[in-house]
Design a protein around this motif. Sequence first.
Motif, short mmCIF file in Angstrom:
data_model
loop_
_atom_site.label_atom_id
_atom_site.label_comp_id
_atom_site.label_asym_id
_atom_site.label_seq_id
_atom_site.Cartn_x
_atom_site.Cartn_y
_atom_site.Cartn_z
N LEU A 30 -12.27 3.36 -7.11
CA LEU A 30 -12.13 3.09 -5.67
C LEU A 30 -12.27 1.78 -5.29
O LEU A 30 -13.27 0.92 -5.70
N SER A 38 -16.62 5.99 -8.55
CA SER A 38 -16.64 4.75 -7.61
C SER A 38 -15.90 3.74 -8.52
O SER A 38 -15.48 2.47 -7.99
N GLY A 97 -7.77 -6.82 -3.61
CA GLY A 97 -8.89 -5.77 -4.05
C GLY A 97 -8.79 -6.09 -5.45
O GLY A 97 -7.70 -6.70 -5.98
N ARG A 108 0.90 -1.33 -0.05
CA ARG A 108 -0.09 0.03 -0.09
C ARG A 108 0.85 1.45 0.16
O ARG A 108 1.57 1.38 1.01
N GLU A 157 -12.02 -1.72 -2.64
CA GLU A 157 -11.96 -2.01 -1.20
C GLU A 157 -11.15 -3.44 -1.21
O GLU A 157 -11.06 -4.06 -2.11
N THR A 188 -9.66 -6.46 1.17
CA THR A 188 -10.22 -7.28 2.23
C THR A 188 -9.46 -8.56 2.22
O THR A 188 -8.80 -9.08 1.37
N PHE A 226 -7.83 3.56 -2.81
CA PHE A 226 -8.02 2.73 -1.60
C PHE A 226 -9.17 3.25 -0.90
O PHE A 226 -9.17 4.17 -0.24
N ALA A 227 -10.27 2.47 -1.13
CA ALA A 227 -11.63 2.94 -0.63
C ALA A 227 -11.62 3.25 0.91
O ALA A 227 -10.86 2.40 1.59
N GLY A 228 -12.39 4.34 1.46
CA GLY A 228 -12.03 4.47 2.78
C GLY A 228 -11.02 5.18 3.29
O GLY A 228 -11.07 5.65 4.35
N ASP A 229 -10.02 5.57 2.72
CA ASP A 229 -8.85 6.66 3.10
C ASP A 229 -9.34 7.80 3.14
O ASP A 229 -10.00 8.69 2.33
N LYS A 285 -4.37 -8.75 2.20
CA LYS A 285 -5.82 -8.19 1.84
C LYS A 285 -5.55 -8.21 0.27
O LYS A 285 -4.51 -7.89 -0.21
#
Length: 215
Positions: free
Chosen positions: A192, A189, A206, A134, A194, A196, A168-171, A204
């Motif tokens: 972006l 969208s 993506g 990341r 996610e 997991t 990176f979604a949520g940053d 993780k």
Amino acid sequence: MSDKTNETRRNFLRGSVGAAAVVASAPLLAATTPKQTEGPFYPVHEQRDTDADMTRVEGRAGQAIGEVVEVSGRVLDEDGNPVADALVDVWQANAHGRYAHERDRNPAPLDENFQGWAKLITDAEGRYRFRTIRPGAYPVRDDWTRPPHIHFKVARRGYHELTTQMYFAGDPLNDRDLLLQSVSEPGRSMLLVEFTAAPGAEVKQGVFDIVVRRV
């Protein structure tokens, strides 16, 4: 580099395309993936190692600093057909937010164990896959810090070349990034992703599908 490390690296690279099928593909959107700027740090000098594992550099024993993640996806046309044999250039900053590029004046440290650039070829189903870390955020000016992102350039004869960026979604920095916010919804969208951890997975994962336009 130890025999065990070499074997792990070989196993990952051997499955760098086929294993992408294990991760469910994101829903296909009819629109093409939004364009984003190439930026000033596209690699301009050839390097020895541009394979699908950017967490290690050939000939070095160490691993790149940072959180290891895996990115997979498909390159598709507007009708959802796979684009085989597309060249997918991938480049990014290291975990400190520094590019291995002479134009990057960021005082953050370089990471000699981070490859920073990969050149991938999609398979018959348009799939690609790579392992990286990341990337770190980095300042552009006093009022603007770029969020973690990865650059992509996709080229294939018969299709318009596409340069874009994956976020990176949520940053929390996403909401204030001038480049990402310049893209209207639903295009934003599409950029972006996610990440997991699947049951039993080491890192993780993506999925970033890329839709290109035919010439």
